[in-house]
Design a protein around this motif. Sequence first.
Motif, short mmCIF file in Angstrom:
data_model
loop_
_atom_site.label_atom_id
_atom_site.label_comp_id
_atom_site.label_asym_id
_atom_site.label_seq_id
_atom_site.Cartn_x
_atom_site.Cartn_y
_atom_site.Cartn_z
N GLU B 154 35.82 -29.76 -5.29
CA GLU B 154 37.05 -29.82 -6.08
C GLU B 154 37.40 -31.26 -6.48
O GLU B 154 37.81 -31.53 -7.61
N SER B 155 37.25 -32.18 -5.51
CA SER B 155 37.66 -33.56 -5.78
C SER B 155 36.58 -34.35 -6.54
O SER B 155 36.80 -35.48 -6.93
N LYS B 156 35.39 -33.75 -6.68
CA LYS B 156 34.32 -34.44 -7.44
C LYS B 156 33.78 -33.50 -8.52
O LYS B 156 32.63 -33.06 -8.46
N PRO B 157 34.62 -33.17 -9.52
CA PRO B 157 34.23 -32.14 -10.49
C PRO B 157 32.94 -32.45 -11.24
O PRO B 157 32.26 -31.54 -11.69
N LYS B 158 32.59 -33.75 -11.31
CA LYS B 158 31.38 -34.13 -12.06
C LYS B 158 30.11 -33.52 -11.47
O LYS B 158 29.15 -33.26 -12.19
N VAL B 159 30.10 -33.35 -10.15
CA VAL B 159 28.85 -32.90 -9.51
C VAL B 159 28.74 -31.37 -9.49
O VAL B 159 27.72 -30.82 -9.08
N ILE B 160 29.79 -30.69 -9.91
CA ILE B 160 29.78 -29.23 -9.82
C ILE B 160 28.65 -28.58 -10.65
O ILE B 160 27.89 -27.78 -10.11
N PRO B 161 28.50 -28.95 -11.94
CA PRO B 161 27.48 -28.26 -12.74
C PRO B 161 26.07 -28.36 -12.15
O PRO B 161 25.35 -27.35 -12.07
N SER B 162 25.67 -29.57 -11.69
CA SER B 162 24.30 -29.70 -11.17
C SER B 162 24.14 -28.97 -9.85
O SER B 162 23.06 -28.47 -9.53
N ASN B 163 25.22 -28.86 -9.08
CA ASN B 163 25.13 -28.09 -7.84
C ASN B 163 25.03 -26.59 -8.12
O ASN B 163 24.30 -25.87 -7.43
N ILE B 164 25.74 -26.13 -9.11
CA ILE B 164 25.63 -24.71 -9.47
C ILE B 164 24.22 -24.41 -9.97
O ILE B 164 23.65 -23.36 -9.66
N GLU B 165 23.65 -25.39 -10.68
CA GLU B 165 22.27 -25.23 -11.14
C GLU B 165 21.31 -25.11 -9.95
O GLU B 165 20.42 -24.27 -9.93
N CYS B 166 21.53 -25.97 -8.93
CA CYS B 166 20.73 -25.90 -7.69
C CYS B 166 20.86 -24.54 -7.03
O CYS B 166 19.89 -23.94 -6.56
N LEU B 167 22.10 -24.06 -6.97
CA LEU B 167 22.38 -22.77 -6.34
C LEU B 167 21.58 -21.67 -7.03
O LEU B 167 20.87 -20.88 -6.38
N LYS B 168 21.65 -21.66 -8.36
CA LYS B 168 20.97 -20.61 -9.13
C LYS B 168 19.46 -20.72 -8.97
O LYS B 168 18.77 -19.70 -8.85
N ALA B 169 18.96 -21.96 -8.96
CA ALA B 169 17.51 -22.16 -8.79
C ALA B 169 17.07 -21.64 -7.42
O ALA B 169 16.01 -21.02 -7.28
N GLY B 170 17.90 -21.88 -6.39
CA GLY B 170 17.59 -21.41 -5.04
C GLY B 170 17.52 -19.89 -4.99
O GLY B 170 16.63 -19.30 -4.35
N ILE B 171 18.47 -19.26 -5.66
CA ILE B 171 18.49 -17.79 -5.69
C ILE B 171 17.21 -17.26 -6.34
O ILE B 171 16.55 -16.37 -5.79
N GLU B 172 16.86 -17.85 -7.49
CA GLU B 172 15.66 -17.38 -8.21
C GLU B 172 14.40 -17.59 -7.36
O GLU B 172 13.54 -16.71 -7.29
N TYR B 173 14.33 -18.75 -6.70
CA TYR B 173 13.16 -19.08 -5.88
C TYR B 173 12.96 -18.03 -4.78
O TYR B 173 11.88 -17.53 -4.56
N MET B 174 14.07 -17.69 -4.13
CA MET B 174 13.96 -16.74 -3.01
C MET B 174 13.67 -15.33 -3.52
O MET B 174 12.91 -14.60 -2.89
N LYS B 175 14.28 -14.98 -4.65
CA LYS B 175 14.03 -13.65 -5.21
C LYS B 175 12.53 -13.45 -5.46
O LYS B 175 11.98 -12.39 -5.19
N LYS B 176 11.88 -14.53 -6.00
CA LYS B 176 10.44 -14.45 -6.27
C LYS B 176 9.66 -14.28 -4.96
O LYS B 176 8.72 -13.50 -4.87
N LEU B 177 10.08 -15.04 -3.93
CA LEU B 177 9.38 -14.96 -2.63
C LEU B 177 9.49 -13.57 -2.03
O LEU B 177 8.58 -13.09 -1.36
N LEU B 178 10.62 -12.93 -2.26
CA LEU B 178 10.87 -11.63 -1.61
C LEU B 178 10.21 -10.48 -2.36
O LEU B 178 10.13 -9.37 -1.84
N LYS B 179 9.75 -10.77 -3.59
CA LYS B 179 9.15 -9.69 -4.40
C LYS B 179 7.87 -9.17 -3.78
O LYS B 179 7.10 -9.92 -3.23
#
Lengths: 354, 179
Positions: B154-179
């Motif tokens: 919240e106090s560092k709004p600049k870093v939010i977009p790249s962190n959300i990108e990391c989050l989404k990339a992590g989800i995709e990575y794991m989804k592929k592993l679990l397939k």
Amino acid sequence: MKKLWKGNEAIAEAAVAAGCRYFFGYPITPQNEIPEYMSWRLYEVGGAFIQAESEVSAINMVYGAAAAGARAMTSSSSPGVSLKQEGISYIAAAELPCVIVNMMRSGPGLGGIQASQGDYFQATKGGGHGDYHCIVYAPSTVQEFVDIMYNAFDVADEYRNPVMIIGDGMLGQMMEPAEIPPMKDVTKMYEKYHKDEWATCGHSDGKARIINSLRIEPDENEEFTLRLYKKYEEIAKKETKVEEYRMDDAEYVFVAYGSVARICKAAIVELREQGIKAGLIRPITLYPYPSATIEKAARRDSVKKFVTVEMSMGQMVEDVRLAVNGLKPVEFYGRCGGNVMMPADLVKYIKEGK
Amino acid sequence: MNKIIISGFGGQGVLSLGKFISYSAIEQNLNTSWLPSYGPEMRGGTANCSVIYSHEDIAAPVIDHPDILIVFNEPSLDKFENSVKAGGTIIINSDIVHKKTTRKDVKFFEIPVDTLAAEINKRGANVYMLGVLLPLFGDISEECAIHAVEHVFESKPKVIPSNIECLKAGIEYMKKLLK
């Protein structure tokens, strides 16, 4: 809305919401987040924070602020609370309201900084010298910390008696969702408890007011002490708090408080899955002690035995034995030194008796 | 209910990964507890935290047998691998941990989370790992995790977009592993 709160910070914010405006303390792990939080927060609400030069000073500053009618508190951990005991005895004898928080760590001596419940005797049986008691609460969740702190100043004001809230490193450091109730009006609280009738605030009706704990005449001091104990009787009647968990058909009864009570609850769920009927009596006030609830359970035919569980070598177990009064066996399971028992340890103890 | 132990060196963001999980659980209207190690354990040795989330009230905040163990250094693997529930999961940050588990009865994932996150945000390994965990959890939504990330930063709004990108990339990575 519920927010994720660290135990120590939640209790600090709950104190502010309850009208606490003065905090005096000295740093010690594992409660440092309380003074840290108060050091900036109290200035936002027009209060003051002082890091004293020692615990002895801090508790005497609380004494002074309470005498002036303010809602004041201190917090510390075991060795620091030992240092405060003289002041606490004076505050009790001067019949002043205040709140003291002890986030217990392992003793004796400097001991360690991990969670412990080794200060039960100190908290409930005096701690300082003389015939007095603090009203002692032992919450077991972050939300319960908040709720108890929110009411603690009212209880202290109502009876003009120090209230002690004890937790441990685990409860102080952990985070859980909690909701802080709305701010109480400090002026209204001052009026509600008629502090204008006794507080030494320096600008009243010109008549001298004395707050003192020196009663040199034996008759005078005996009369005072008897009155104090009348007050404790009333507190026992009105303020005793206890939770009974799955006690309806329990054969094995754990008695535990604070964080350990939560470990017992987890063990009870596991035991019941295995067909063993276990339950828990959780004292929420350690003084006054819920002896009547324990005695009632001891009189039930279904109850086979009591197992007191503590992070100490066995302190509360003495009060359990007094309450059970020989009606049923009372056993003890404890860890000390800062170590915590696991639910599986308690399951094993009930099943194998060790 | 999920019981999770996260362990590594102090400074690797072990404690904050735990907080991300707890915040996500709150967003999902679940109960949660976060219990850190503190004191000398944090200095030089391993830092760890125990995180639980559940539909029920949480009794003990301590964990004897975690469902999921997330390991950021080798001493942590040695310390906790035997405690993992049979059928549970061990995840290692394989950029740092070069050992494998000796357990045959757990699911084992080696994820070079520092390297993977660095492609997006050098300091995003924790949030990337949060993403990796979501498909394993199955009961905390991406949306709730995004809210948690927004809340923590919240106090560092600049870093939010790249962190959300990391989050989404992590989800995709794991989804592929679990397939």
